[in-house]
Design an enzyme around this catalytic site. Structure first.
Site, PDB file in Angstrom:
ATOM      1  N   GLY A 263      -2.765   7.933  -4.329  1.00 13.93           N
ATOM      2  CA  GLY A 263      -4.092   8.398  -3.948  1.00 13.93           C
ATOM      3  C   GLY A 263      -4.086   9.821  -3.432  1.00 13.93           C
TER       4      GLY A 263
ATOM      5  N   GLY B 226       0.778  -1.239   0.000  1.00  8.36           N
ATOM      6  CA  GLY B 226       0.000   0.000   0.000  1.00  8.36           C
ATOM      7  C   GLY B 226       0.804   1.280   0.000  1.00  8.36           C
TER       8      GLY B 226
ATOM      9  N   GLY C 271       3.021   2.716  -2.161  1.00  6.98           N
ATOM     10  CA  GLY C 271       2.880   3.468  -3.399  1.00  6.98           C
ATOM     11  C   GLY C 271       1.446   3.869  -3.669  1.00  6.98           C
ATOM     12  N   ASP C 272       0.505   2.984  -3.315  1.00  5.88           N
ATOM     13  CA  ASP C 272      -0.919   3.288  -3.486  1.00  5.88           C
ATOM     14  C   ASP C 272      -1.313   4.548  -2.729  1.00  5.88           C
ATOM     15  OD1 ASP C 272      -1.725   1.006  -5.057  1.00  5.88           O
ATOM     16  OD2 ASP C 272      -1.545  -0.206  -3.255  1.00  5.88           O
ATOM     17  N   HIS C 273      -0.835   4.668  -1.504  1.00  6.56           N
ATOM     18  CA  HIS C 273      -1.211   5.818  -0.682  1.00  6.56           C
ATOM     19  C   HIS C 273      -0.663   7.119  -1.251  1.00  6.56           C
ATOM     20  CE1 HIS C 273      -2.386   3.597   3.293  1.00  6.56           C
ATOM     21  NE2 HIS C 273      -3.130   3.247   2.255  1.00  6.56           N
TER      22      HIS C 273
END
Length: 403
Positions: A180, A173, A175-177
């Site tokens: 986002g 998560g 990189g996802d955060h």
């Protein structure tokens, strides 16, 4: 007089997304005051079950992995593989401001929820699309997770490893955060522009671009011959690295004002005034003896426990930190004093810890924490808001179009 209303109060977001990168953007927008309506298929977002890989419980009463990405939202179930389901989405968009998705482009084209169609039918909508690799290029249609598009292809994993060893296992998560949060910023810019034009915009952020941006210094440095990964024994300067202490704990030093700080380091930290004025005392000279000086300092730092080195570095005014584990962060008073972490009691009585999103407002204070929604919890309520009466609701439910 202070403004107590959150900045996005009155903004409605329709979130058609799963997993992490786009949903965390939705959570950020909800934390900033937006009404976020999450659309799930009947089998639910995969995040409702995937947390078991990291020791999370995954039940309806306690599901922290889903919770941390989706708190503060409403939830509806709509089958977007049907024409009636897609029409429900368009009905929602009539009174919404943002359409947030990370659905792959081919699926959006097939359902008729691509940007071109939304722009025709709802030209006021900010269409926020979280991509894997971008709109163009040979990888544009590849499936993407932060493990692949961010950590692997973006150069992050190979740059964080100790040279000559195996790559580190990615942090789920991470990189996802970042992606986002970047998308949330883009949405804000588009909403601001819409105040002038009345028209929507398509805003995109890709996981791959997020990695390239984050790795930007090192990517540009590679053009001039600086290669990653490096070993901690050959850092950019010999005191800008980690050292192991007597209690097996590690400390990180950020020695960016080398010439200015070196005398204090020698006098106060390591008690080696004999090094002042020698070949290690200026950055221009020290870069020629990096590995040699690092090895010398390793022999110094292994003599004392980490807390003693912290006291000495603090006294010398040199930036440092212990290398913390997630378990250390969990009990860090700096987190709790600043509300970076939140205690949340689930319906079964168990207590969990949830992170807060990292933008704080001084005047517009957040309200109480709002849990993540259960699957389809708000379907009936939201359908009524868009004019679907009891009879129509029951018919749609019987057909399996909504839940």
């Amino acid at each position: 007089m202070s403004n107590t209303g959150l900045p996005l109060k009155g903004i409605r977001v329709i979130e058609y997304a799963n997993f992490v990168a786009a949903p965390i953007c939705g959570r950020v927008l909800a934390d900033w005051g937006a009404e976020v309506i999450k659309i799930e298929p009947s089998f639910g977002d995969s995040m409702r079950i995937v947390g078991i890989q990291w020791c999370f419980p995954a039940t309806e009463e306690e599901n922290p992995m889903f919770e941390i990405e989706n708190s503060g939202k409403k939830d509806i179930v709509v089958d977007t593989n049907t024409k009636e389901g897609v029409e429900i989405i368009y009905k929602l968009l009539e009174g919404a401001d943002v359409f947030l998705t990370n659905t792959r482009q081919k699926a959006l084209d097939k359902s008729g929820l691509n940007y071109e169609e939304v722009k025709k039918r709802a030209p006021h909508i900010i269409y926020a699309h979280l991509l894997g690799y971008g709109d163009k290029g040979p990888a544009k249609d590849n499936p993407a997770f932060d493990y692949t598009a961010y950590f692997a292809r973006g150069g992050v994993a190979a740059s964080l490893m100790e040279k000559g060893t195996s790559p580190a296992n990615p942090v789920a998560g991470l990189g996802d955060h970042y992606a986002g949060m970047s998308l949330a910023g883009g949405i804000m810019a588009a909403l601001y522009k819409r105040k002038e034009t009345g028209l929507g915009e398509r805003v995109t952020v890709s996981l791959f671009h997020t990695a390239v941006f984050g790795m930007g210094i090192m990517v540009s440095a590679a053009h001039y011959g600086y290669e990653m990964p490096i070993t901690r024994r050959q850092p950019p300067n010999p005191l800008n690295t980690t050292f192991k202490c007597a209690d097996d704990k590690w400390i990180q030093i950020a020695f960016f004002q080398y010439d200015k700080w070196f005398p204090g380091f020698c006098n106060t930290v390591i008690e080696r005034p004999d090094l002042i004025g020698g070949k290690y005392s200026t950055l221009r000279s020290a870069v020629n003896y990096v590995e040699e000086f690092v090895e010398m300092m390793e022999k110094e730092f292994i003599k004392r426990p980490v807390d003693e080195w912290c006291e000495r570095l603090q006294a010398a005014g040199i930036p440092y930190e212990k290398l913390a584990t997630p378990s250390d962060v969990l009990v860090d008073p700096q987190c709790w004093e600043n509300d970076y972490l939140i205690k949340h009691t689930y319906e079964n009585g168990h207590e969990g810890v949830i992170f807060s999103t990292p933008v704080m407002f001084t005047e517009a204070q957040k309200g109480d924490y709002r849990r993540a929604p259960k699957l389809g919890e708000h379907t009936k309520e939201v359908m009524a808001e868009i004019g679907i009466d009891e009879k129509q609701y029951n018919e749609l439910k019987e057909k399996g179009i909504i839940l």
